[in-house]
Every structure is written in structure tokens, then in C-alpha cells.
Motif scaffolding. Sequence first.
Motif, PDB file in Angstrom:
ATOM      1  N   ASP A  58      51.929  58.762  56.568  1.00 31.45           N
ATOM      2  CA  ASP A  58      52.317  60.142  56.814  1.00 31.45           C
ATOM      3  C   ASP A  58      51.107  61.045  57.035  1.00 31.45           C
ATOM      4  OD1 ASP A  58      55.014  59.638  56.717  1.00 31.45           O
ATOM      5  OD2 ASP A  58      55.177  60.004  54.569  1.00 31.45           O
ATOM      6  N   VAL A  59      50.000  60.716  56.371  1.00 33.52           N
ATOM      7  CA  VAL A  59      48.752  61.454  56.603  1.00 33.52           C
ATOM      8  C   VAL A  59      48.239  61.167  58.014  1.00 33.52           C
ATOM      9  CG1 VAL A  59      46.324  61.653  55.910  1.00 33.52           C
ATOM     10  CG2 VAL A  59      48.116  61.573  54.165  1.00 33.52           C
ATOM     11  N   GLU A 307      40.487  72.136  59.694  1.00 31.09           N
ATOM     12  CA  GLU A 307      41.729  72.882  59.908  1.00 31.09           C
ATOM     13  C   GLU A 307      42.940  72.058  59.510  1.00 31.09           C
ATOM     14  OE1 GLU A 307      42.013  74.342  63.894  1.00 31.09           O
ATOM     15  OE2 GLU A 307      39.905  74.944  63.956  1.00 31.09           O
ATOM     16  N   ALA A 308      42.914  70.778  59.865  1.00 32.60           N
ATOM     17  CA  ALA A 308      44.055  69.906  59.552  1.00 32.60           C
ATOM     18  C   ALA A 308      44.191  69.702  58.048  1.00 32.60           C
ATOM     19  CB  ALA A 308      43.887  68.566  60.260  1.00 32.60           C
ATOM     20  N   LYS A 313      50.960  71.019  55.198  1.00 28.52           N
ATOM     21  CA  LYS A 313      51.510  69.658  55.230  1.00 28.52           C
ATOM     22  C   LYS A 313      50.563  68.659  54.578  1.00 28.52           C
ATOM     23  CE  LYS A 313      54.170  66.211  56.458  1.00 28.52           C
ATOM     24  NZ  LYS A 313      55.468  65.977  55.754  1.00 28.52           N
ATOM     25  N   LEU A 314      49.294  68.679  54.966  1.00 28.11           N
ATOM     26  CA  LEU A 314      48.340  67.717  54.425  1.00 28.11           C
ATOM     27  C   LEU A 314      47.974  68.035  52.984  1.00 28.11           C
ATOM     28  CD1 LEU A 314      46.518  67.119  57.720  1.00 28.11           C
ATOM     29  CD2 LEU A 314      47.132  65.265  56.176  1.00 28.11           C
ATOM     30  N   GLN A 315      47.959  69.302  52.621  1.00 29.79           N
ATOM     31  CA  GLN A 315      47.716  69.665  51.226  1.00 29.79           C
ATOM     32  C   GLN A 315      48.851  69.151  50.335  1.00 29.79           C
ATOM     33  OE1 GLN A 315      45.111  71.808  49.521  1.00 29.79           O
ATOM     34  NE2 GLN A 315      44.084  70.744  51.197  1.00 29.79           N
ATOM     35  N   GLY A 326      44.530  71.210  45.170  1.00 30.10           N
ATOM     36  CA  GLY A 326      44.037  71.975  46.302  1.00 30.10           C
ATOM     37  C   GLY A 326      42.648  72.531  46.058  1.00 30.10           C
ATOM     38  N   PRO A 327      42.101  73.268  47.019  1.00 30.65           N
ATOM     39  CA  PRO A 327      40.736  73.798  46.910  1.00 30.65           C
ATOM     40  C   PRO A 327      40.493  74.636  45.664  1.00 30.65           C
ATOM     41  CG  PRO A 327      41.535  74.029  49.159  1.00 30.65           C
ATOM     42  CD  PRO A 327      42.709  73.586  48.334  1.00 30.65           C
TER      43      PRO A 327
END
Length: 368
Positions: A58-59, A307-308, A313-315, A326-327
Motif C-alpha cells: 500500500d505504501v 511531499e509524498a 495517506k502515507l502518514q 508523525g513528525p
Amino acid sequence: MALSRRAFGVGLLGAGVVGTGGYFAVKDRPELQGLLGSRTTLSGFIGGEKEAFLADRDVVSALGAYGLTVNGRVAGSVEMVREQALLSQSPQFLWPSSSIMVDIARQNGVKIRNDRVVLNTPVVVYSWQPVVDGLMKSGLVTVTNEGHHQLDLKALLDAVLAGTDWSKLGVNSLYGRARIVSTDPNRSNSGFMFAGLALSLFSGNVATADDLAASGGKVQAVFRNMGFKSPSSGKLFDQYLAGGLGGEPMIVGYENQLVEWILADPSRWNRIKASPGAKPVVLYPRPTVYSAHPLIVVDENANRLVEALVSPKLQELAWTRHGFRGPLGTATGNADSAIGSLLPAEVDAVLPMPDAGLMLSLLMMLAS
């Protein structure tokens, strides 16, 4: 009724305008780049703890929507920003596991176009239930109201330096002296960060140059006591699971590693929880350090990867499938029921790492 030639031409013109407008609309939206059919392959080095994340189908699909195929080759975080044998391969990006690596990369001549922390995970200690039960009796481990285990890492390191037997710490299921193992700090980030955390704990605050002179020898002794040190956080975690209670009683790792392992096969985790054997337990040192994962852009094209990776979604995939926060160190999705209350919502007792210059001096000391 048949269309006239003029009407047919007007229709084609309108369709062309719509098609052209659609093309530019997609072209200007990076998350839809993959719809144009073109893919950009980016090659670089990644910490081993992110290998499964980038291999997730999925990634891969989510990155494909950005028109990206990512070829991430595994290397130790310290190695990838210092070793000329790796840097000479012209990586387009570097993805280590500590923000300090950005400064070290710059000091080693890497021309950094951009850098951004895209993931976070705290450094933890992995152990086994019988060990934790004993350490709770001796007061080295406590349990929060939410059921999470906290470790007095300074007291444990003092015991290791003193050559204290496991039995003196309440752990009667193990023989010999207490020990904790991390990766090689000159190659892998989890060992690197553990070294910085240990120095700060011995110093009583974020370590300075004076603290290195006063307490560096203690950190050196802790690492000498470990014996062989794995070059990779992923390999050490695999050794921990394979070696069991007797082989690897306590190791240093990342919070996300156990989460990722559980989510890979939730039924396996349920069987382990229901079995009479020793079970893995995650301990949160108090304080600990956060392992930030900055994406270092070397080639301009890798800005699209940044950006991706920070996209919702990716997070969400990073957290719900692989346990990466997350960040800002917070959850970026709803946790799977398989891990439930295993993780605290926030890790509040966190120390900053010593600066890059001090850490390089510490690495030289630990390499001798």
C-alpha cells in the motif's frame, strides 16, 4: 441525426480543451502524478527499521500515485552520512534515523538541498516478562496508570557498571551479571542515540564537553560490557526475538519495531499472549530520546518524496501499519486493535540529544 462536420469539429475542440485542462490539473497536483503514467525512480540509503515500510504494497501504491518508485538500500544511519564508499554512489536521498545526522552529513561534504523530519519514534528497551517482573520488585521498572512500563535506565546502567548479578535485581530466572545490548554506535542510529542518552543520564542533564570528559569513560564501559554489537537495529531486534529470554534479556530498539512485528501477524501475537512462555515487553526509559527520521534531499527530484511522505495517506500507513509516529511525535491514525493500549498516546519525558560535535567526539571514544 448525424452531426455536421462543423459541429463535430467543435466537439473535438471542446474535448481537447477538457483533456488539456485535466492534464495540467493533474500535473500541478503531486499526489496525482502517477496518473500521467510517468514514474521517477529515486535511489538512496535508508535505516533498516524503515525497510518493511517501503516494502509495504500500500505504501508502494501510495508513492506510485505521486509518480515515484523508491529504491531504498539499507545502511546504518551513521554510515550513510559519513562513509565515502556509500556517499560516492551518488544517492539521491538519505533517510537516517536522527536529526543530528543532517549536521554530520553536511560536515562530511554532502550537498543538502532540503531536509525534513517525516517520521518519529522513541528509543525504548525491549525485555521479557520474567525480567520485567523482577525489575519491578527491585523498583527499576514501574507501571503507569495506563499500564505502560517505565524504566529507570540510569539505575540499570549503574548496576551494569557495578557488575551486579541479575539475582540482585530481582531477576532469578537469569544467571550472571546484568547486561543490556544496543547496536554499534559508530554504524547504527539506535546505538548512537543510546550512547548520547547514557552520557546525558550520567551527566544529570543534556551532556556538554565537560560532561564528556567526566562521564565518557562510564559510557565506554557500558558499551564494552555488551560484547558483540549488531550493525543494524533491525538485525538486533531479530536477534532479540530469536534468542529469547536467555539470549537477549534486554536490548535497545525503537518503539515501532514491536508494533510492526505484531501487525505483521496479529494471530501470532495472540498465540504468544495466551501461551505460558516468556512474552516480549516494551520499556520506556524515563527520560528517553526521540529518534527523528529526516529525509535528506541530495537530488532535487527527491523533494517529491518529502511531499509524498508527509501526505495524510502515507502518514496514516506509517502509524497504523508500522508504528511510526508523525513528525511531532503523535499518532497519525487509529491504532489497530491488536496493539490496543500497548503504546502511550504521547511520550512526555524526552531529552534532547547532545550536539553533533560532542556526539562525534563520543563516537571516537567508543571506537577506541
